[in-house]
Design a protein around this motif. Structure first.
Motif, PDB file in Angstrom:
ATOM      1  N   ARG A 156       0.820  -1.215   0.000  1.00 18.68           N
ATOM      2  CA  ARG A 156       0.000   0.000   0.000  1.00 18.68           C
ATOM      3  C   ARG A 156       0.856   1.267   0.000  1.00 18.68           C
ATOM      4  N   GLY A 157       2.177   1.100  -0.040  1.00 15.65           N
ATOM      5  CA  GLY A 157       3.070   2.252  -0.055  1.00 15.65           C
ATOM      6  C   GLY A 157       3.483   2.721   1.317  1.00 15.65           C
ATOM      7  N   GLU A 158       3.204   1.929   2.350  1.00 13.42           N
ATOM      8  CA  GLU A 158       3.562   2.298   3.715  1.00 13.42           C
ATOM      9  C   GLU A 158       4.835   1.561   4.134  1.00 13.42           C
ATOM     10  N   SER A 159       5.509   2.078   5.143  1.00 10.70           N
ATOM     11  CA  SER A 159       6.706   1.449   5.738  1.00 10.70           C
ATOM     12  C   SER A 159       7.794   1.174   4.710  1.00 10.70           C
ATOM     13  N   LEU A 160       7.912   2.047   3.717  1.00 13.20           N
ATOM     14  CA  LEU A 160       8.935   1.891   2.689  1.00 13.20           C
ATOM     15  C   LEU A 160      10.112   2.825   2.956  1.00 13.20           C
ATOM     16  N   GLN A 161      11.282   2.394   2.534  1.00 17.30           N
ATOM     17  CA  GLN A 161      12.512   3.154   2.696  1.00 17.30           C
ATOM     18  C   GLN A 161      12.813   3.870   1.386  1.00 17.30           C
ATOM     19  N   ASP A 162      12.791   5.215   1.391  1.00 20.71           N
ATOM     20  CA  ASP A 162      13.084   5.991   0.181  1.00 20.71           C
ATOM     21  C   ASP A 162      14.569   5.911  -0.137  1.00 20.71           C
ATOM     22  N   VAL A 163      14.881   5.649  -1.424  1.00 24.74           N
ATOM     23  CA  VAL A 163      16.279   5.494  -1.831  1.00 24.74           C
ATOM     24  C   VAL A 163      16.551   6.288  -3.094  1.00 24.74           C
ATOM     25  N   LEU A 164      17.805   6.640  -3.288  1.00 28.16           N
ATOM     26  CA  LEU A 164      18.296   7.170  -4.550  1.00 28.16           C
ATOM     27  C   LEU A 164      18.865   6.018  -5.363  1.00 28.16           C
ATOM     28  N   LEU A 165      18.526   5.947  -6.629  1.00 23.04           N
ATOM     29  CA  LEU A 165      19.024   4.891  -7.505  1.00 23.04           C
ATOM     30  C   LEU A 165      20.074   5.498  -8.431  1.00 23.04           C
ATOM     31  N   THR A 229      17.102   7.462   2.910  1.00 24.83           N
ATOM     32  CA  THR A 229      17.841   6.720   3.933  1.00 24.83           C
ATOM     33  C   THR A 229      18.901   5.806   3.343  1.00 24.83           C
ATOM     34  N   ALA A 230      18.900   5.655   2.012  1.00 27.45           N
ATOM     35  CA  ALA A 230      19.891   4.779   1.382  1.00 27.45           C
ATOM     36  C   ALA A 230      20.131   5.223  -0.054  1.00 27.45           C
ATOM     37  N   VAL A 231      21.315   4.926  -0.549  1.00 20.96           N
ATOM     38  CA  VAL A 231      21.675   5.109  -1.953  1.00 20.96           C
ATOM     39  C   VAL A 231      21.932   3.728  -2.539  1.00 20.96           C
ATOM     40  N   VAL A 232      21.197   3.380  -3.586  1.00 25.32           N
ATOM     41  CA  VAL A 232      21.357   2.084  -4.238  1.00 25.32           C
ATOM     42  C   VAL A 232      22.165   2.285  -5.510  1.00 25.32           C
ATOM     43  N   VAL A 233      23.327   1.666  -5.573  1.00 22.20           N
ATOM     44  CA  VAL A 233      24.175   1.747  -6.760  1.00 22.20           C
ATOM     45  C   VAL A 233      23.863   0.552  -7.652  1.00 22.20           C
ATOM     46  N   ALA A 234      23.323   0.849  -8.832  1.00 22.90           N
ATOM     47  CA  ALA A 234      22.953  -0.203  -9.790  1.00 22.90           C
ATOM     48  C   ALA A 234      24.088  -0.357 -10.794  1.00 22.90           C
ATOM     49  N   GLY A 235      24.811  -1.453 -10.706  1.00 20.59           N
ATOM     50  CA  GLY A 235      25.931  -1.669 -11.615  1.00 20.59           C
ATOM     51  C   GLY A 235      27.156  -0.880 -11.200  1.00 20.59           C
ATOM     52  N   SER A 236      27.986  -0.547 -12.175  1.00 16.58           N
ATOM     53  CA  SER A 236      29.246   0.148 -11.887  1.00 16.58           C
ATOM     54  C   SER A 236      29.069   1.659 -12.070  1.00 16.58           C
ATOM     55  N   ILE A 237      29.955   2.418 -11.428  1.00 15.52           N
ATOM     56  CA  ILE A 237      29.968   3.873 -11.586  1.00 15.52           C
ATOM     57  C   ILE A 237      31.382   4.305 -11.917  1.00 15.52           C
ATOM     58  N   ALA A 238      31.480   5.483 -12.492  1.00 12.54           N
ATOM     59  CA  ALA A 238      32.806   5.998 -12.859  1.00 12.54           C
ATOM     60  C   ALA A 238      33.671   6.134 -11.615  1.00 12.54           C
ATOM     61  N   GLY A 239      34.910   5.682 -11.724  1.00 14.45           N
ATOM     62  CA  GLY A 239      35.816   5.723 -10.578  1.00 14.45           C
ATOM     63  C   GLY A 239      36.043   4.369  -9.957  1.00 14.45           C
ATOM     64  N   GLU A 257      22.692   4.979   4.199  1.00 12.18           N
ATOM     65  CA  GLU A 257      23.286   3.671   3.914  1.00 12.18           C
ATOM     66  C   GLU A 257      23.643   3.539   2.439  1.00 12.18           C
ATOM     67  N   LEU A 258      24.655   2.724   2.178  1.00 12.54           N
ATOM     68  CA  LEU A 258      25.043   2.403   0.807  1.00 12.54           C
ATOM     69  C   LEU A 258      24.603   0.975   0.497  1.00 12.54           C
ATOM     70  N   VAL A 259      23.828   0.808  -0.583  1.00 11.07           N
ATOM     71  CA  VAL A 259      23.366  -0.506  -1.032  1.00 11.07           C
ATOM     72  C   VAL A 259      23.895  -0.709  -2.444  1.00 11.07           C
ATOM     73  N   VAL A 260      24.590  -1.805  -2.675  1.00 12.23           N
ATOM     74  CA  VAL A 260      25.187  -2.079  -3.980  1.00 12.23           C
ATOM     75  C   VAL A 260      24.466  -3.253  -4.623  1.00 12.23           C
ATOM     76  N   SER A 261      23.960  -3.049  -5.811  1.00 11.14           N
ATOM     77  CA  SER A 261      23.278  -4.110  -6.549  1.00 11.14           C
ATOM     78  C   SER A 261      24.301  -5.089  -7.106  1.00 11.14           C
ATOM     79  N   SER A 262      24.095  -6.368  -6.813  1.00 12.07           N
ATOM     80  CA  SER A 262      24.995  -7.395  -7.340  1.00 12.07           C
ATOM     81  C   SER A 262      24.660  -7.689  -8.802  1.00 12.07           C
ATOM     82  N   PRO A 263      25.661  -7.913  -9.634  1.00  9.28           N
ATOM     83  CA  PRO A 263      25.383  -8.306 -11.023  1.00  9.28           C
ATOM     84  C   PRO A 263      24.879  -9.742 -11.131  1.00  9.28           C
ATOM     85  N   LEU A 264      24.878 -10.481 -10.017  1.00  8.38           N
ATOM     86  CA  LEU A 264      24.423 -11.869 -10.024  1.00  8.38           C
ATOM     87  C   LEU A 264      22.916 -11.902  -9.815  1.00  8.38           C
TER      88      LEU A 264
END
Length: 489
Positions: A156-165, A229-239, A257-264
């Motif tokens: 219903r859109g409740e209790s969700l953690q807003d993230v930057l992708l 509350t978190a930044v999700v890194v999807a794949g690789s980034i420059a650097g 928090e930092l969350v890194v998406s696995s390529p697996l």
């Protein structure tokens, strides 16, 4: 140094306060739930082991158990805390919550047994044999109920953690779709950071979308201003790795928090093993085992044999209903493709008129199926009895004979038609590496309501990550799925 640490703590406090309050309330609720169930388990154990007896006096029956019970419950609760079974990062999603729950409970049993033996406490074995299994069962059921309630709130859109992708466009779209399709994971994409699209544009993730707010160079500034509350890194980034490590330190300073998406993708945790090399966690992925499994085949033979015997009266009733409906044949046989591409004849109760195959060409323009599948919600070829059989999935019961004879399994990928296999592309034929099943991940996740790509992905996930426990879980999920009749037409 102390000034730096105080500044760091001050910066973290506002960003974490809202999330921390929510997590704290969740932990307290789960703690009270666990405590209630454990008290109930020990109370039931006492009433069953010492029926009608009150622990009066030191010599009273059950007195020792009555006195020791609070200590046992306290020990169990402590171990649940030590093993972090209420950690917000694992509660509500995945199997780690249940694994920790079982581990903490087994250690509680072992600790009680060891201490009781060491100090010569004479606990009734029947009391312990009831209290601990019942306690574990109630704990698991309680967590399942709490998980279901949490999943509904998140849907219903409740209790969700807003993230930057953050990431390249293809990676952002892929991860964003998966996040949007799984609200139970607890994430919601608030905004996108990418160098591939100009700020101000919107990126769609299935049924959701999020705006592009900036380029990757300004990810830290946006993490401060967007209230995530978190930044999700999807794949690789420059650097590369060094940039990612520094980003983690910088986000830590502002309480994000930092969350890194696995390529697996779609690989079970049991197949992935970490091999650290000089501080670099290399992920070793085991090769799947596609051999015929003795345990799986034994389950199939026993399950199908018992099912055919127990359901014989149901078969008889369905036979009479089909014959009375249109006087046609009871069973429907159709060629399907099984393990290794070998064709076999699948057996079902007939749910369509006798000339259904001949009429299919005329209905091609009304096809509502996904990919090469042919499906219609209101197929005119379905008989009155057939509509009920399909809705309840009773038409699938004769496939128990296919399971008994070895052409099918109780659990596996959906058995495909030859015309569907002819249209397979992009590794979809890997579904043929294992025996098809009466039920499977596709069937318990929506059946005909799923699109072709999602159905194939679920089947390939099963093929790649099979386990005996996974089969048992799918069989257990089949019952409520059938009762809901979702996607059954």
């Amino acid at each position: 140094m102390s000034l730096t640490l105080r500044s760091l703590a001050t910066a973290q406090a506002p960003a974490r306060s809202v999330a921390a309050r929510g997590a704290g309330r969740g932990r307290v609720s789960l703690s009270l739930l666990d405590l209630g169930f454990l008290c109930a388990a020990f109370t039931v154990a006492h009433l069953v082991r010492f029926p009608g007896e009150l622990p009066v006096g030191a010599a009273g029956s059950g007195w020792t158990e009555f006195v020791v019970a609070p200590v046992l419950i306290g020990t169990w609760m402590l171990l649940l805390h030590v093993f972090r079974t209420r950690d917000p990062r694992i509660v509500g999603v995945g199997g780690d919550e249940y694994r920790r729950l079982v581990t903490a409970s087994l250690i509680a049993v072992a600790s009680v047994a060891a201490v009781a033996y060491a100090v010569q406490i004479d606990l009734a074995r029947g009391y312990v044999a009831i209290a601990f299994p019942l306690g574990l069962l109630l704990l698991a059921l309680g967590r399942k109920g709490a998980r279901t309630a949490l999943a509904r709130r998140r849907a219903r859109g409740e209790s969700l953690q807003d993230v930057l992708l953050v990431g390249d466009l293809d990676d952002v779209r892929y991860v964003g779709r998966r996040i949007a399709a799984t609200p139970s994971a607890g994430y919601r994409v608030r905004a996108v950071i990418t160098d591939c699209v100009e700020p101000g544009a919107a990126i769609a993730f299935g049924g959701a979308e999020a705006p592009v707010v900036d380029g990757i160079a300004r990810v830290l500034d946006r993490a401060r201003t967007e209230g995530v509350t978190a930044v999700v890194v999807a794949g690789s980034i420059a650097g590369g790795h060094e940039r990612l490590r520094r980003l983690g330190w910088q986000l830590e300073e502002i309480g994000v928090e930092l969350v890194v998406s696995s390529p697996l993708a779609d690989i079970a945790a049991g197949r992935v093993h970490e091999r650290p090399v000089d501080g670099l966690p290399l992920m070793h992925v085991e090769t799947p085992d596609y051999r015929q499994r003795f345990g799986k085949r034994a389950l199939d033979v026993v399950g199908a044999g018992v099912g055919l015997l127990v359901l014989a009266p149901v078969f008889a009733v369905i036979t009479l209903v089909i014959r009375a409906d249109d006087h046609g044949p009871v069973f429907f046989r159709q060629t399907r493709v099984g393990r290794g591409g070998r064709e076999f004849s699948i057996l079902k109760f007939r749910t369509m008129c006798v000339d259904a195959e001949a009429r299919m060409a005329a209905l091609a323009s009304s096809n509502q199926g996904a990919g090469p599948l042919f499906k219609m919600k209101d197929d005119p070829r379905v008989t009155r009895a057939g509509a009920f059989l399909r809705k309840t999935s009773l038409d699938e019961l004769p496939q128990l004979w296919n399971v008994l004879t070895g052409s099918m399994s109780l659990v596996g990928p959906r058995p495909a038609l030859p015309r569907e296999v002819a249209l397979y592309e992009d590794f979809a034929d890997r579904r043929l590496l294992v025996t098809p099943g009466i039920t499977g991940l596709w069937q318990v996740s929506g059946r005909s309501d799923l699109d072709w790509a999602d159905g194939v992905r679920l089947d390939l996930h099963y093929v790649e990550n099979w386990s005996f426990v996974h089969d048992i879980v799918i069989l257990a999920r089949t019952i409520p799925s059938v009762l809901r009749s979702r996607g059954a037409y």
